[in-house]
Write a protein that holds these residues in place. Sequence first.
Motif, short mmCIF file in Angstrom:
data_model
loop_
_atom_site.label_atom_id
_atom_site.label_comp_id
_atom_site.label_asym_id
_atom_site.label_seq_id
_atom_site.Cartn_x
_atom_site.Cartn_y
_atom_site.Cartn_z
N GLY A 131 0.82 -1.21 0.00
CA GLY A 131 0.00 0.00 0.00
C GLY A 131 0.85 1.26 0.00
O GLY A 131 0.56 2.22 -0.70
N GLN A 132 1.92 1.26 0.80
CA GLN A 132 2.82 2.41 0.85
C GLN A 132 3.51 2.62 -0.50
O GLN A 132 3.66 3.75 -0.97
N VAL A 133 3.93 1.52 -1.13
CA VAL A 133 4.59 1.62 -2.43
C VAL A 133 3.65 2.21 -3.47
O VAL A 133 4.02 3.10 -4.25
N ASP A 178 -3.69 -11.75 -6.23
CA ASP A 178 -4.58 -12.67 -6.93
C ASP A 178 -5.72 -11.81 -7.49
O ASP A 178 -5.69 -10.59 -7.38
N ALA A 179 -6.70 -12.43 -8.09
CA ALA A 179 -7.74 -11.68 -8.79
C ALA A 179 -8.54 -10.77 -7.88
O ALA A 179 -9.12 -9.78 -8.34
N ALA A 180 -8.61 -11.06 -6.58
CA ALA A 180 -9.47 -10.30 -5.69
C ALA A 180 -8.72 -9.57 -4.58
O ALA A 180 -9.34 -8.89 -3.77
N HIS A 181 -7.39 -9.69 -4.52
CA HIS A 181 -6.65 -9.11 -3.40
C HIS A 181 -5.41 -8.37 -3.89
O HIS A 181 -4.66 -8.87 -4.74
N PHE A 182 -5.20 -7.20 -3.29
CA PHE A 182 -3.98 -6.44 -3.53
C PHE A 182 -2.96 -6.68 -2.43
O PHE A 182 -1.76 -6.51 -2.63
N SER A 183 -3.40 -7.11 -1.25
CA SER A 183 -2.54 -7.36 -0.09
C SER A 183 -1.77 -6.10 0.31
O SER A 183 -0.55 -6.09 0.35
N PRO A 184 -2.49 -5.00 0.62
CA PRO A 184 -1.83 -3.71 0.87
C PRO A 184 -0.93 -3.69 2.10
O PRO A 184 0.01 -2.90 2.16
N ASN A 185 -1.20 -4.56 3.07
CA ASN A 185 -0.42 -4.54 4.30
C ASN A 185 0.74 -5.52 4.30
O ASN A 185 1.50 -5.59 5.27
N ARG A 186 0.88 -6.26 3.21
CA ARG A 186 2.01 -7.18 3.10
C ARG A 186 3.26 -6.41 2.72
O ARG A 186 3.21 -5.48 1.92
#
Length: 421
Positions: A131-133, A178-186
């Motif tokens: 998310g920060q990137v 994946d198709a439904a997730h950005f994973s902003p906190n990873r």
Amino acid sequence: MKQYRVRLLAAVLVLVLLAALCPPRSAEAAAFKDVPADAWYAKAVDWAIERGIIRGLSAGTFGPRRTCTRARIVTFLYRLDGQHPAGNPTDFSDVPADAWYADAVGWAESAGIVSGVGKGRFAPNAPCTRGQVAAMLWRCAGQPQSGGTNPFRDVRSTDYYYQAVLWAVQKGITTGTDAAHFSPNRPCTRAQIVTFLYRMNGGRIDEPTEPEPGPLVVIDPGHQLHANPDKEPNGPGSSVMKAKVSGGTYGPASRVHEYQLNLTVGLMLRTELERRGYRVIMTRTTHDVDLSNVDRAKIGNNVHADAVVRIHANGSTDASVHGAYTINMTKNNPWNANLYTKSRALSEAVLNAFCARTGARKRSIWDTDTMTGINWSTVPVTIIEMGYMSNRAEDLAMATAAYQQKMVLGIADGIDDYFGR
């Protein structure tokens, strides 16, 4: 014969055309032993290396699974923008003027690309999240408004990176994990950030997503150069106060301090886990830090680690005591009993594999609610006590590179077993 020569000439021309259309990989990028030619991020690595945006790590590796820190990512953007001369000092209290990343942070702050994490801090060594990137890249582009629908379940309209993610999707910079997730906190890996930069500058990769290359493991090498006797709660809201971090034990035969042994093994374990496809974050990579047990737990919590492995050795007044054991919370822990089943499984897997590799005496698993670092954890956690430095034979063994390698392979095997890999 004439027809044969014509066919041969045609074949040569085809090869020449193919070579022109498909230029060879840069010598530096091709030399990275951890960047296969068919890796989904290989083209992006070539592009970034050739332009001097990003460099490899030691020993001919790129470290595609290595987590990027905030200092690293700002430096990549600084180089991409042309690496302007120094002259933009930063006001962040945790960015020394002579730090290797100081010019980049000063540039990013003056350009409005970063604003810190609060209280006048930039947190240069903290992992940079996806998310920060996205937000940094969006600000580099001038914060354009983006239309379209949000394809991700884990990105909300109230999130500070919402417009940035929509813009990145629209520009083809990201397609999510994946198709439904950005994973902003990873945490963002080096492979992912170099892919974002490549796509931002017109590059295209056939791979539809930026796949997460494996479970995220936080390694906490116990103790540090200087103990901190100040007190902190044994658990969230606890009235029981304990020292923030103790000095650890010492091997009289090896003349090695526990904090030294723990970091040596921790760094070796990071290399081995990354080789096996894990993403790894270290709570410390040097001795001269000031990290309390609560601080260490929060590092794993903040990145939503899949597992935290805390590396320790032991000591006893009885020099005959030897062997290894693991530690986790009790099933009735007042703060995180919900993690007991997973933490216990992690403890069992690590202890069994560790003893199988090293031949160390297998002691019991200790369920206890006395460990501050465990009580504050919101993710599965175990402590591995690798052996007794008060036992001469075990102390001398743990100081050798050969036995350290066995310990590392044992812990890594246990982590593999825990994740079923």
